[in-house]
Write an enzyme that holds these catalytic residues in place. Structure first.
Site, PDB file in Angstrom:
ATOM      1  CE1 TYR A   4      -4.423  -8.311   8.899  1.00  0.00           C
ATOM      2  CE2 TYR A   4      -3.831  -7.247  10.964  1.00  0.00           C
ATOM      3  CZ  TYR A   4      -4.205  -7.163   9.634  1.00  0.00           C
ATOM      4  OH  TYR A   4      -4.338  -5.934   9.038  1.00  0.00           O
TER       5      TYR A   4
ATOM      6  CB  SER B  89      -1.437  -4.028   9.884  1.00  0.00           C
ATOM      7  OG  SER B  89      -2.060  -3.754  11.127  1.00  0.00           O
TER       8      SER B  89
HETATM    9  P1  NAP Z   1     -12.061  -4.966   4.203  1.00  0.00           P
HETATM   10  O1  NAP Z   1     -13.094  -3.890   4.203  1.00  0.00           O
HETATM   11  O2  NAP Z   1     -12.351  -6.260   4.872  1.00  0.00           O
HETATM   12  O3  NAP Z   1     -11.589  -5.213   2.703  1.00  0.00           O
HETATM   13  C1  NAP Z   1     -10.711  -6.259   2.399  1.00  0.00           C
HETATM   14  C2  NAP Z   1     -10.775  -6.506   0.916  1.00  0.00           C
HETATM   15  O4  NAP Z   1      -9.817  -7.525   0.592  1.00  0.00           O
HETATM   16  C3  NAP Z   1     -12.131  -6.978   0.430  1.00  0.00           C
HETATM   17  O5  NAP Z   1     -12.504  -6.174  -0.665  1.00  0.00           O
HETATM   18  C4  NAP Z   1     -11.892  -8.428   0.000  1.00  0.00           C
HETATM   19  O6  NAP Z   1     -12.607  -8.775  -1.183  1.00  0.00           O
HETATM   20  C5  NAP Z   1     -10.417  -8.397  -0.335  1.00  0.00           C
HETATM   21  N1  NAP Z   1      -9.756  -9.702  -0.258  1.00  0.00           N
HETATM   22  C6  NAP Z   1      -9.532 -10.470   0.847  1.00  0.00           C
HETATM   23  N2  NAP Z   1      -8.894 -11.600   0.496  1.00  0.00           N
HETATM   24  C7  NAP Z   1      -8.726 -11.552  -0.852  1.00  0.00           C
HETATM   25  C8  NAP Z   1      -8.143 -12.414  -1.813  1.00  0.00           C
HETATM   26  N3  NAP Z   1      -7.594 -13.595  -1.453  1.00  0.00           N
HETATM   27  N4  NAP Z   1      -8.137 -12.046  -3.113  1.00  0.00           N
HETATM   28  C9  NAP Z   1      -8.686 -10.863  -3.494  1.00  0.00           C
HETATM   29  N5  NAP Z   1      -9.262 -10.003  -2.645  1.00  0.00           N
HETATM   30  C10 NAP Z   1      -9.292 -10.343  -1.342  1.00  0.00           C
HETATM   31  O7  NAP Z   1     -10.730  -4.433   4.928  1.00  0.00           O
HETATM   32  P2  NAP Z   1      -9.920  -3.031   4.921  1.00  0.00           P
HETATM   33  O8  NAP Z   1      -9.973  -2.520   6.302  1.00  0.00           O
HETATM   34  O9  NAP Z   1     -10.296  -2.178   3.798  1.00  0.00           O
HETATM   35  O10 NAP Z   1      -8.453  -3.639   4.718  1.00  0.00           O
HETATM   36  C11 NAP Z   1      -7.663  -3.436   3.567  1.00  0.00           C
HETATM   37  C12 NAP Z   1      -6.220  -3.738   3.949  1.00  0.00           C
HETATM   38  O11 NAP Z   1      -5.841  -2.868   5.024  1.00  0.00           O
HETATM   39  C13 NAP Z   1      -5.982  -5.163   4.438  1.00  0.00           C
HETATM   40  O12 NAP Z   1      -4.759  -5.650   3.920  1.00  0.00           O
HETATM   41  C14 NAP Z   1      -5.874  -5.005   5.951  1.00  0.00           C
HETATM   42  O13 NAP Z   1      -5.067  -6.001   6.537  1.00  0.00           O
HETATM   43  C15 NAP Z   1      -5.246  -3.641   6.044  1.00  0.00           C
HETATM   44  N6  NAP Z   1      -5.445  -2.973   7.342  1.00  0.00           N
HETATM   45  C16 NAP Z   1      -6.693  -2.623   7.768  1.00  0.00           C
HETATM   46  C17 NAP Z   1      -6.824  -1.981   9.002  1.00  0.00           C
HETATM   47  C18 NAP Z   1      -8.162  -1.559   9.556  1.00  0.00           C
HETATM   48  O14 NAP Z   1      -8.220  -1.128  10.739  1.00  0.00           O
HETATM   49  N7  NAP Z   1      -9.248  -1.627   8.802  1.00  0.00           N
HETATM   50  C19 NAP Z   1      -5.691  -1.727   9.786  1.00  0.00           C
HETATM   51  C20 NAP Z   1      -4.452  -2.112   9.314  1.00  0.00           C
HETATM   52  C21 NAP Z   1      -4.329  -2.714   8.096  1.00  0.00           C
HETATM   53  P3  NAP Z   1     -14.061  -9.497  -1.193  1.00  0.00           P
HETATM   54  O15 NAP Z   1     -14.942  -8.662  -0.302  1.00  0.00           O
HETATM   55  O16 NAP Z   1     -14.487  -9.481  -2.623  1.00  0.00           O
HETATM   56  O17 NAP Z   1     -13.857 -10.872  -0.640  1.00  0.00           O
END
Ligand code: NAP
Length: 248
Positions: A157, A143
């Site tokens: 985070y 991130s």
């Molecule tokens: P999201 O929609 O909340 O999806 C996160 C996913 O991670 C969910 O499918 C969840 O599964 C899974 N997860 C969480 N903890 C887990 C664990 N211990 N074991 C297995 N699965 C787990 O978020 P997203 O925005 O797509 O984020 C994906 C990645 O991008 C993350 O690493 C986040 O930090 C990074 N990121 C996001 C943003 C943003 O603005 N959205 C910005 C920078 C970085 P379940 O639903 O089945 O629990």
């Protein structure tokens, strides 16, 4: 045999977009999820509808035994792993550092640091020429927070993503001569349900007017960069990072 990809946390958001794109690019796809079985099965079904092979596998990536079972399932059902996307990650309610207790910190470190380490270890054991493998590629989803620090929101985070960036750099050098490339993406504000975990579902829209590009990003835009870093198009790139933050 086509390439085999494992995407952790692939049931929604960036992971789901990556799974769909990987299927379209001809990969055999494993969609990992922790709790939301319905969403993960729907993503795997959509990949299959587009003509590719896909399965959804439940595992908490922060638990070693579950990670071992996850990778063994990929071996048995899809064949030799060639690509890992360490995408699973979490965040908790926005706040200041002095409000974060030990239990919260342990949860953040477990999902965002231990998980990618455990999955990368399993991937290296399969891909590395040192272990008889034929190589592969790993992309860690970090991130921009790793560099911005997320003051007044979630420094824990941000710090966990800083640790992930350090792992990306170190592991890339450790396995560079063993056929494995390791790179990272650092998304900025992306439209997913992630921000609701922090208590502000509309966070992207609130901040978007202040971003250089005046908008948040999409999960599909992040997926494109992840797939680039996994593909032969980036064959001389390792230990590198792509910032996907609209100039932020
Ligand atoms: P999201 O929609 O909340 O999806 C996160 C996913 O991670 C969910 O499918 C969840 O599964 C899974 N997860 C969480 N903890 C887990 C664990 N211990 N074991 C297995 N699965 C787990 O978020 P997203 O925005 O797509 O984020 C994906 C990645 O991008 C993350 O690493 C986040 O930090 C990074 N990121 C996001 C943003 C943003 O603005 N959205 C910005 C920078 C970085 P379940 O639903 O089945 O629990």
């Amino acid at each position: 045999m086509s390439d085999v990809i494992l995407i952790t946390g692939g049931g929604r958001g960036i992971g789901a977009a990556t799974a769909l794109l990987a299927g379209r690019r001809g990969y055999r796809v494993c969609v990992n999820y922790r709790s939301d079985e319905e969403s993960a099965e729907a993503v795997a079904g959509a990949v299959r509808s587009a003509g590719a092979t896909a399965l959804a596998v439940r595992a908490d990536v922060s638990r070693g035994a579950e990670v071992e079972r996850l990778f063994a399932t990929v071996d048995a059902e899809l064949g030799p792993l060639t690509a890992l996307v360490n995408n699973a990650g979490t965040v908790e309610r926005q706040g200041r550092l002095e409000e974060f207790d030990e239990a919260r910190l342990a949860r953040i470190w477990a999902a965002n640091i231990t998980g990618p380490f455990l999955c990368a270890a399993q991937a290296v054991r399969r891909m590395s020429t040192r272990h008889g493998g034929t190589g592969g590629a790993i992309v860690n989803v970090s991130s921009r927070a790793a560099q911005l620090g997320s003051p007044n929101e979630y420094i824990d985070y941000a710090a966990s993503k800083g640790a992930l960036d350090t792992m990306t750099r170190g592991l890339a050098l450790e396995v560079a001569a063993e056929g494995i490339r390791v790179n990272g993406v650092r998304p900025g504000l992306i439209h997913t349900a992630f921000h609701a975990l922090g208590g502000e579902p509309g966070r992207v829209d609130r901040i978007a007017p202040d971003l250089p590009m005046r908008r948040g990003g999409t999960a599909e835009e992040v997926a494109e960069s992840i797939m680039f870093l996994l593909s032969p198009a980036s064959s001389y790139t390792t230990g590198s990072f792509l910032d996907l933050a609209g100039g932020r």
